[in-house]
Design a protein around this motif. Structure first.
Motif, PDB file in Angstrom:
ATOM      1  N   ARG B 203       0.755  -1.132   0.007  1.00 22.83           N
ATOM      2  CA  ARG B 203      -0.097  -0.133  -0.068  1.00 22.83           C
ATOM      3  C   ARG B 203       0.915   1.113   0.024  1.00 22.83           C
ATOM      4  N   LYS B 204       2.087   1.262   0.485  1.00 23.31           N
ATOM      5  CA  LYS B 204       2.976   2.523   0.382  1.00 23.31           C
ATOM      6  C   LYS B 204       3.490   2.724  -1.021  1.00 23.31           C
ATOM      7  N   THR B 205       3.779   1.405  -1.746  1.00 22.84           N
ATOM      8  CA  THR B 205       4.093   1.488  -3.200  1.00 22.84           C
ATOM      9  C   THR B 205       3.175   1.153  -3.855  1.00 22.84           C
ATOM     10  N   ALA B 206       3.072   1.376  -5.240  1.00 24.17           N
ATOM     11  CA  ALA B 206       1.858   1.147  -6.111  1.00 24.17           C
ATOM     12  C   ALA B 206       1.790  -0.380  -6.533  1.00 24.17           C
ATOM     13  N   LEU B 207       2.599  -1.308  -5.763  1.00 24.52           N
ATOM     14  CA  LEU B 207       2.218  -2.749  -6.039  1.00 24.52           C
ATOM     15  C   LEU B 207       0.959  -3.220  -5.704  1.00 24.52           C
ATOM     16  N   LEU B 209      -1.874  -1.728  -5.982  1.00 25.50           N
ATOM     17  CA  LEU B 209      -2.853  -1.223  -7.174  1.00 25.50           C
ATOM     18  C   LEU B 209      -2.530  -2.154  -8.372  1.00 25.50           C
ATOM     19  N   PHE B 210      -1.188  -2.354  -8.664  1.00 27.45           N
ATOM     20  CA  PHE B 210      -1.027  -2.887  -9.984  1.00 27.45           C
ATOM     21  C   PHE B 210      -1.310  -4.412 -10.029  1.00 27.45           C
ATOM     22  N   GLU B 212      -3.979  -5.385  -8.156  1.00 22.13           N
ATOM     23  CA  GLU B 212      -5.500  -5.557  -8.367  1.00 22.13           C
ATOM     24  C   GLU B 212      -5.928  -5.248  -9.965  1.00 22.13           C
ATOM     25  N   ALA B 213      -5.072  -4.294 -10.404  1.00 22.58           N
ATOM     26  CA  ALA B 213      -5.352  -4.223 -11.838  1.00 22.58           C
ATOM     27  C   ALA B 213      -5.216  -5.275 -12.744  1.00 22.58           C
ATOM     28  N   CYS B 216      -8.154  -7.612 -12.167  1.00 18.34           N
ATOM     29  CA  CYS B 216      -9.260  -7.147 -12.768  1.00 18.34           C
ATOM     30  C   CYS B 216      -9.407  -7.414 -14.492  1.00 18.34           C
ATOM     31  N   ILE B 226       1.676  -2.033 -17.605  1.00 21.05           N
ATOM     32  CA  ILE B 226       2.031  -2.535 -16.584  1.00 21.05           C
ATOM     33  C   ILE B 226       2.734  -4.222 -17.052  1.00 21.05           C
ATOM     34  N   GLY B 284      -8.902  -9.400  -8.350  1.00 21.96           N
ATOM     35  CA  GLY B 284      -9.416  -7.887  -8.268  1.00 21.96           C
ATOM     36  C   GLY B 284      -8.846  -7.666  -6.916  1.00 21.96           C
ATOM     37  N   ARG B 285      -9.786  -6.823  -6.180  1.00 25.60           N
ATOM     38  CA  ARG B 285      -9.503  -6.147  -5.014  1.00 25.60           C
ATOM     39  C   ARG B 285      -9.017  -7.428  -3.874  1.00 25.60           C
TER      40      ARG B 285
END
Ligand SMILES: Nc1ncnc2c1ncn2[C@@H]1O[C@H](COP(=O)(O)OP(=O)(O)OP(=O)(O)O)[C@@H](O)[C@H]1O
Ligand SMILES: [Mg+2]
Lengths: 511, 360
Positions: B203-207, B209-210, B212-213, B216, B226, B284-285
């Protein structure tokens, strides 16, 4: 007696009132156009009448009852309980986002759920033969045994339309069927629709192309912000009034093509090429593409379906890296291996197929907007929360994205608003080379004008822009150079005063 | 650049106060866990009894925590893998391999704890890398790719052990399994530390988010630049290392490496925990916190059954029923059906419910 009659229909989503007491009716043998801005509630209305969504229940204190009548009979909750039930009644629908099954073959998709049987088993031979015949009606000669996913959005859309037309329904509902079609396909479609209409079918037609509305529709219903503005006879409604009804104000005209500035042209020669393709080829899809684009120019790609326009963009963006030829970008020979490298070199591609290549459905509008920028920054440095918020807020304002807040999952936005989010995402990366593949697909007329302006603006700031579009009028408005493609080859280039709708059309059609 | 009419703003204002995603995800698992605790409060209040002995807490609650540790390690990795739309069936076997490697290093005369533990972790990393390579780069279906290691992994562990149960005497290593720190069992402390690190990494890096992306919409993620293969490779590697940690804790606990039984079927518990935590197997999430609550539910359930004195033969049946109940509670479909049931009594409200999910 109307074929379908809706009365006092409301639909609320958490935080959004998508439909507010809408009445609507369609008669047999009529084309009824449903118009309105992005997020006005058109698709929601369609989904309510086809059983995808349940309408809001009647508020007992506010008098009027909401009803949906088909062929004079009120439809019960049970009949509206699922799209399958409604389809059985004789309402066939093509939704805005193609919702066929990508891994099944074209023929399987066309006959899904209504396969012809022989001795109790599915008669595949007939399935194939009938699909071929059906698609030929749409001038589509493709191998129906190939999976649907192999084909472009436009072809998929045609297949979806063919499927619904074939279901011999009483009412046909088409939600933006022409969004990614070329003039020729639209002509074919309209020919078929007119024929169906004369056979007594009722047709509901949603589009953002006003020309098409005037060409085919008999009546127009305009929605704005979930409310009905009115229902009009097409022949009695002048275009400007229609636009006023849709936007709630007047529209600035689509920017006209400016005469090329002779001074600017002189300077252009001096400017170094920003992007240059030399004999770039990819398998059998692209052959010998040559392109020379100076900084700050807009190049428009014109051509028919499957002519290779999308492939040019995807090759530059290294989705399908080129196999032969050279690409010179920023004065250096580049051979990117994946889109990540292209993004790192300040290239952006806003892809054609919004649903499968564009949006990440479950993620919020905010996350969708910042993702490309985040990829450019690298995974290690997460963009600060408040920066993310300000970026998305700015994008929402700038593009007029209709959403209650930036944390809403993007798949709950209307189609046109999703498209705006994808555009905003790529502009947020501040690219030097921006490629837009059908950027105005599903976008309303107001935003259309804005996007044309935007392209001009970013070009003036030095960004190089490549645009693929089926709307020639739009290409003419902003392009400095037009490339006409056919069957993966460049067949003509136009520049300066040669750029006109007539010339482009001539080049596209002259085979 | 576009007109947002005043009406739009008015519509937006009606928006209900939005709960952030985190608590909403956690809601049902937490409700289930509380219910379990409530049952315990009624049938066996000693469940909540805590006492301090030699500066360390003892009691059933601490037991539940301590026993959850191996599955919890697996679950952290599994959450991430499931978020990418994958699954890892091999983690139980990887536990066995890591345990065997550590035990044999010690029996072979290595005393340095770092080398022993490092060896075990490396074994996990290699296993994860093989899985990740097969899934990420060769695009093999995750269930098939990891099935290979699930079956072969135990064989490898047996080979390392030479077909024996290898026992060892090493106080330092045993500390990992039975020691205590800050008044808590050491495995629990270790878990909390690792959980925190992985959480920060996600959560402090974008990992995060990637990941989850990718889960999805892998195609759109690729168009976004990505590197889908690398992301997948990474999560399987991480899961491998975490599985090795679970294996080390379990081996240190019993001071022996039993290739046949260590971590047996734990991969299924881990998958279950993630699902109880509300994640979709389609990817996903993800929420690490919710998954960990899932682990606690499974473990608390087992302990409750034992404490309640129900005959052990009913254990699995009860466990299965409770799990199904938790999953049903979370299912939107089920929730709307329940609402329909209530709404049937109130005819005015009938359109409002049901089928939001149908046909989409
Ligand atoms: N499933 C959903 N959940 C929440 N809100 C939704 C959902 N579907 C639509 N909405 C909201 O309802 C409003 C109307 O959306 P709708 O899709 O009907 O617009 P539209 O007129 O079809 O627009 P477009 O021209 O962009 O397709 C939008 O504000 C949208 O955000
Ligand atoms: Mg729509």
């Amino acid at each position: 007696m109307p074929l379908l009659e809706l009365d006092n229909i409301s639909k609320t989503f958490p935080g959004v009132c998508a439909l507010d007491g809408i009445s609507f009716d369609v008669h047999s043998g009529e084309v009824h156009a449903l118009l309105g801005e992005n997020g006005a509630g058109k698709s929601t209305l369609v989904k309510v009448m086809t059983g995808v969504y349940a309408r809001d229940s009647d508020k007992s204190n506010e008098g009027e009852k909401s009803t949906i009548k088909f062929c004079g009979q009120e439809l019960s909750v049970l009949e509206l309980a699922s799209p399958a039930n409604v389809q059985k009644l004789g309402i066939s629908t093509v939704y805005q986002e193609v919702n066929l099954l990508p891994s099944l073959s074209v023929a399987q998709n066309i006959f899904l759920g209504r396969e012809p049987k022989k001795f109790g088993l599915i008669d595949w031979k007939t399935v194939r033969k009938n699909s071929q015949i059906l698609l030929q009606r749409f001038n589509l000669n493709i191998d129906v045994t190939r999976p649907l996913a192999d084909f472009s959005v436009a072809v998929q859309q045609l297949i979806a339309i063919a499927r619904s037309v074939d279901m011999s329904a009483k009412l046909l509902i088409l939600d933006e069927p022409t969004a990614s079609l070329d003039t020729k396909e639209v002509e074919t479609l309209f020919r078929i629709l007119s024929q169906l209409k004369s056979e007594g079918l009722g047709i509901v037609f949603i589009t953002h192309f006003l020309d098409q509305v005037y060409e085919i529709s008999d009546r127009i219903t305009v929605l704005r912000n979930g409310r009905k503005v009115g229902c009009f006879k097409t022949s009695d409604l002048p275009r400007t009034t229609l636009i006023q009804h849709m936007l709630g104000k007047e529209l600035q005209e689509l920017a006209q093509r400016e005469k090329p500035d002779p001074l600017k042209q002189g300077v252009e020669d001096l400017r170094d090429a920003h992007l240059r393709l030399k004999n770039v080829s990819v398998g059998s899809t692209l052959t010998n593409i040559n392109l020379d684009v100076p900084h700050g120019q807009a190049v428009g790609f014109a051509g028919l379906l499957g002519s290779g326009r999308t492939e040019v963009c995807e090759t530059i963006f290294a989705i399908t890296p080129h196999q032969s030829g050279t690409m010179v970008y920023n004065g250096k020979v580049c051979k990117f291996k994946n889109p990540g490298q292209a993004i790192a070199a300040s290239i952006a591609l806003c892809p054609e197929n919004r649903k499968s290549e564009g949006i990440i459905g479950e993620l919020s509008v905010r996350e969708n907007i910042i993702l490309a920028t985040q990829v450019r920054e690298g995974w290690w440095r997460s963009i600060r929360k408040h920066k993310q918020q300000s970026l998305s807020k700015q994008a929402i304002q700038e593009f007029g994205i209709v959403t209650p807040d930036a944390e809403k999952p993007i798949n709950q936005l209307s189609g046109g608003n999703q498209q705006k989010v994808v555009l905003a995402r790529w502009l947020a990366t501040q690219p030097k080379l921006l490629m837009l593949d059908e950027p105005t697909r599903g976008i309303d007329i107001g935003a259309h004008v804005e996007i044309t302006k935007l392209i001009k603006k970013v070009c003036a700031e030095g960004m190089t822009v490549l645009v693929t579009s089926s709307e020639i009028e739009e290409l003419v408005a902003f392009s400095d150079q037009i490339v006409v493609m056919r069957e993966g080859k460049q067949v003509a280039e136009l520049s300066g005063n040669d750029i006109s709708e007539a010339n482009i059309l001539a080049e596209i059609t002259n085979a | 650049m576009h007109n947002t009419s005043p009406e739009t703003e008015i519509r937006a204002e009606k928006s209900e106060a939005r709960l952030p995603i985190f608590p909403r995800r956690l809601l049902w698992p937490l409700v289930a866990l509380s219910l379990l605790f409530l049952v315990n409060l009624l049938i066996s209040p000693e469940f909540f009894h805590l006492e301090v002995k030699d500066g360390r807490l003892y009691g059933s609650l601490i037991d539940v925590l301590n026993r959850s540790v191996p599955v919890a390690f697996l679950t952290i990795g599994m959450s991430l893998i499931i978020a990418t739309g994958g699954i890892d069936l091999s983690v139980g076997a990887v536990m066995a391999i890591a345990g065997a490697v550590c035990a044999n290093l010690m029996v072979g005369g290595v005393d340095n704890l770092f080398i022993v533990v490092g060896g075990g972790l490396c074994a996990g990393l290699v296993a994860g890398a093989v899985n990740g390579g097969l899934v990420g780069y060769f695009k093999i279906q995750p269930i098939v790719a990891t099935l290979v290691f699930m079956v072969a992994g135990r064989g490898i562990a047996q080979l390392i052990n030479g077909g024996q149960i290898v026992t060892f005497q090493n106080a330092n290593f045993a500390f990992i399994g039975v020691g205590s720190a800050f008044g808590l069992p050491f495995p629990v402390v270790l878990l909390v530390g690792v959980l925190l690190c992985v959480h920060l990494l996600m959560r402090k890096t974008a990992l995060g988010l990637f990941i989850e992306a990718v889960g999805c919409n892998p195609k759109a993620s690729y168009y976004l630049g990505i590197n889908v293969a690398v992301i997948k490779f990474f999560v399987y590697c991480l899961a491998g290392v975490l599985a090795a940690m679970a294996g080390i804790v379990a081996t240190a606990d019993i001071q022996g490496a039993d290739a046949n039984n260590i971590g047996l079927w734990l991969e299924l518990d881990a998958i279950l925990a993630v699902v109880i935590g509300g994640a979709s197997l389609l990817g996903g999430r993800f929420s690490l916190a919710a998954s960990i609550v899932g682990v606690l539910i499974i473990q608390a359930l087992s302990t409750t059954i034992i404490l309640s004195g129900i005959e052990p033969k009913f254990n699995l049946l009860i466990k299965a029923s409770v799990v199904i109940l938790v999953l049903l509670l979370q299912s939107e479909r089920f929730q709307t059906q329940i609402k329909t049931l209530f709404a049937m009594c109130d005819p005015r409200d009938r359109h409002n419910v049901g089928r939001e999910l149908d046909g989409l």
